[in-house]
Design an enzyme around this catalytic site. Structure first.
Site, PDB file in Angstrom:
ATOM      1  N   SER A 182       0.918  -1.147   0.039  1.00 39.60           N
ATOM      2  CA  SER A 182      -0.019   0.020  -0.098  1.00 39.60           C
ATOM      3  C   SER A 182       0.743   1.410   0.027  1.00 39.60           C
ATOM      4  CB  SER A 182      -0.984  -0.195   1.313  1.00 39.60           C
ATOM      5  OG  SER A 182      -0.181  -0.211   2.471  1.00 39.60           O
ATOM      6  N   THR A 241     -38.865  28.674  -8.298  1.00 41.13           N
ATOM      7  CA  THR A 241     -39.116  27.269  -7.760  1.00 41.13           C
ATOM      8  C   THR A 241     -39.177  26.677  -8.982  1.00 41.13           C
ATOM      9  OG1 THR A 241     -41.412  27.747  -7.529  1.00 41.13           O
ATOM     10  CG2 THR A 241     -40.133  28.253  -5.494  1.00 41.13           C
ATOM     11  N   HIS A 242     -39.052  25.383  -9.233  1.00 40.64           N
ATOM     12  CA  HIS A 242     -39.131  24.609 -10.246  1.00 40.64           C
ATOM     13  C   HIS A 242     -38.251  25.051 -11.530  1.00 40.64           C
ATOM     14  CE1 HIS A 242     -42.573  22.763  -8.208  1.00 40.64           C
ATOM     15  NE2 HIS A 242     -42.928  23.873  -7.835  1.00 40.64           N
ATOM     16  N   SER A 294     -12.996  26.891 -26.696  1.00 41.24           N
ATOM     17  CA  SER A 294     -13.317  25.478 -27.453  1.00 41.24           C
ATOM     18  C   SER A 294     -12.077  25.713 -28.526  1.00 41.24           C
ATOM     19  CB  SER A 294     -14.574  25.717 -28.103  1.00 41.24           C
ATOM     20  OG  SER A 294     -14.690  24.826 -29.297  1.00 41.24           O
ATOM     21  N   LYS A 315     -16.303  30.780 -28.276  1.00 37.54           N
ATOM     22  CA  LYS A 315     -16.749  29.958 -26.951  1.00 37.54           C
ATOM     23  C   LYS A 315     -16.084  30.694 -25.722  1.00 37.54           C
ATOM     24  CE  LYS A 315     -19.007  26.400 -26.466  1.00 37.54           C
ATOM     25  NZ  LYS A 315     -20.336  26.362 -26.226  1.00 37.54           N
ATOM     26  N   GLU A 374     -18.520  23.671 -14.067  1.00 39.96           N
ATOM     27  CA  GLU A 374     -18.898  22.120 -14.418  1.00 39.96           C
ATOM     28  C   GLU A 374     -18.012  21.272 -13.765  1.00 39.96           C
ATOM     29  OE1 GLU A 374     -19.415  22.113 -18.792  1.00 39.96           O
ATOM     30  OE2 GLU A 374     -18.755  24.212 -18.621  1.00 39.96           O
ATOM     31  N   TYR A 409      -9.675  -6.140  13.161  1.00 38.60           N
ATOM     32  CA  TYR A 409      -9.031  -5.658  11.752  1.00 38.60           C
ATOM     33  C   TYR A 409      -8.923  -6.668  10.730  1.00 38.60           C
ATOM     34  CZ  TYR A 409      -5.308  -3.915   8.665  1.00 38.60           C
ATOM     35  OH  TYR A 409      -4.774  -3.410   7.430  1.00 38.60           O
TER      36      TYR A 409
END
Ligand code: ARG
Length: 519
Positions: free
Chosen positions: A84, A216-217, A338, A344, A351, A378
């Site tokens: 590990s 709302t919505h 872009s 763009k 995002e 363990y």
């Protein structure tokens, strides 16, 4: 053969009669808040591949650390699944910090001699420096951070190194290291979150009276102020801070000294090591603490909820920046272009923040399932607790910092926001409330009358406040001029003075309160 055997030195019982003397550590004591590589910056050592398997083994090939009863070394695939070090080398500061505290306690209790204690402390600090400076050679054959450190300690100080593992096991050692690491991560995350909260408070203050449609919505509902909207996130993030603090409180008990699972016959002082490492107390049950990871689960759960909150704000940034809205802009610093469409400007950072939460929720799920079927105590399954926790921690540290950057960077188009309040009949509720207040109409009836007025305005393509009084009176004859005073968006927000409402004065008060809370 244990020729190199780091564990070949006699450990134990007969040394318990050595007179207890106070340990003087040579060199600086580690700070209890120091931790491995926190945040998102990986040190150079992470980029260096670990030495391949096979080095540093005994002549039989069996592990020098535990291979006494083994005649041969592990299969390559065994070594691969077992090691590990590539992940847990990140715990090196915590591991050394724990070992320093353990060794000091052993000396104090008369279990180690002062000379051995001094040599161990000195050697551990040298190991830490080597790792700090990227000079340490991590070895896969030594499995994990604990054995890599101990093996190097042996090279540096000789046989005394073999006494360090007296009265402990890697099971309590790793549980301690990992708790220290998560505690440090919580502290770092709390600082970063405070910074994001302050960024939001500053922007909210600027825009305490900037009107926009509240939704709302995602349908226009009632006018609110942009400051009020941002303050909603301050509340969410404030609760995230609280969740992290709760988790820290429960986490802050020290497993060190639980040894493998049953405790130890050595006369150790678990209270002393707990105190030295900044824990509130030792854990109460040795079997529990070597096999429980709910401290990490709580941390990941808190991060998951935080991630969901960040994702919602990120989504709003994407929406606000979209062409249909253009409520905000982000500068070159937080957008990308872009490769094909020259015109763009994309909100990639938002995002990515929106997407990163997937990793965090995934990490929580991963660890829940690792723990779920595990009998006490363990099991090696637990070794895989770290990778998801580190990854989730990194993802959220990055997300919080990027979000603070975007919040500070965004330009707010107050004009566009106000313009957007022209549509959607946002003050229809104000109209209905006026009918209730002024004409003593039951709210349900007022709702119906208002609906008819909305239909009328819709058919005329105008706002409610642009309807002629005479047209309104054809729907409800008792309406008078006074009604127009409640139809503007500024009046609407100014009237929402109920506690927690969007009136600009309320928003300013909420910001002031929050500045107190998040000092
Ligand atoms: N690398 C191990 C882990 O992270 C350390 C504990 C190993 N314990 C054991 N009994 N093999 O869990």
């Amino acid at each position: 053969m244990l020729g190199e055997g780091i564990l070949s030195a006699p450990i134990g019982g007969r040394n318990t009669t050595v007179k207890a003397t106070a340990l003087r550590l040579t060199g600086p004591r580690p700070s209890v808040t120091s931790r491995g590589q926190s945040g998102t910056m990986l040190r150079a050592m992470d980029k260096k591949p670990s030495k391949p398997a096979g080095q540093k083994n005994t002549s039989s090939g069996a592990s020098q650390m535990w291979g006494g009863r083994f005649a041969a070394g592990p299969a390559a695939i065994m070594q691969q699944i077992n090691a590990s070090i590539d992940v847990d080398k990140r715990l090196y500061k915590e591991d050394i910090q724990g070992s320093l505290a353990h060794a000091a306690m052993l000396v104090k209790q008369g279990i180690l001699t002062q000379a051995d204690g001094d040599a161990i402390a000195d050697g551990l600090q040298r190991v830490r420096k080597e790792i700090d400076q990227g000079k340490f050679e991590f070895q896969v054959a030594l499995e994990d951070i604990h054995m890599n450190v101990e093996s190097r300690l042996k090279e540096l100080i000789g046989d005394a190194a073999g006494r360090l593992h007296t009265a402990r096991s890697r099971n309590d050692q790793v549980a301690t290291d990992f708790r220290l690491w998560v505690r440090g991560a919580i502290d770092d995350m709390s600082v970063a979150l405070q910074d994001l909260i302050h960024a939001l408070l500053d922007r909210a203050e600027e825009h305490a009276a900037t009107v926009m449609p509240g939704y709302t919505h995602l349908q226009p509902a009632q006018p609110v102020t942009f400051g009020h909207h941002l303050m909603a996130y301050v509340e969410m993030l404030g609760r995230d801070l609280g969740r992290l603090a709760d988790c820290r409180k429960r986490l802050n008990e020290c497993p060190l000294g639980a040894a493998a699972l049953a405790g130890t016959p050595f006369p150790i002082d678990r209270h002393a090591t707990a105190k030295a490492l900044g824990f509130d107390r030792p854990t109460a049950n040795s079997m529990d603490c070597v096999s429980s990871r709910d401290f990490a689960l709580e941390y990941l759960a808190a991060l998951s909820i935080l991630g969901v909150h960040l994702s919602r704000l990120a989504e709003e940034i994407v929406i606000w920046m979209s062409d249909g809205f253009r409520f905000i802009g982000l500068s070159d610093a937080y957008t990308t272009g872009s490769s094909i469409m020259p015109q763009k400007r994309n909100p990639d950072a938002a995002e990515l923040v929106r997407g990163k939460v997937g990793q965090v929720v995934g990490a929580l799920t991963q660890l829940l399932i690792i723990v779920k079927g595990l009998p006490l105590s363990y099991g090696k399954d637990l070794q895989d607790d770290k990778a998801p926790t580190f990854a989730a921690s990194d993802a959220m540290a990055l997300s919080v910092a990027a979000m603070a950057g975007m919040v500070r960077d965004m330009t707010v188009n107050a004009e566009r926001m106000r313009k957007a309040t022209d549509g959607g009949f946002l003050t229809a509720t104000d109209l209905a409330d006026w009918l209730v207040r002024t004409l003593n109409m039951p709210f349900r009836h007022a709702h119906h009358v208002t609906g008819e007025l909305v239909r009328l305005a819709e058919s005329k393509g105008c706002r409610l406040q642009d309807l002629a009084l005479a047209d309104m009176q054809r729907v409800e004859p008792r309406i008078d001029d006074g009604l127009f005073s409640v139809l503007g968006v500024d009046q609407s927000v100014a009237s929402r003075t109920s506690y927690g409402g969007t009136a600009p004065d309320n928003v300013r008060r909420a910001i002031k309160d929050a500045r107190e809370r998040f000092k």
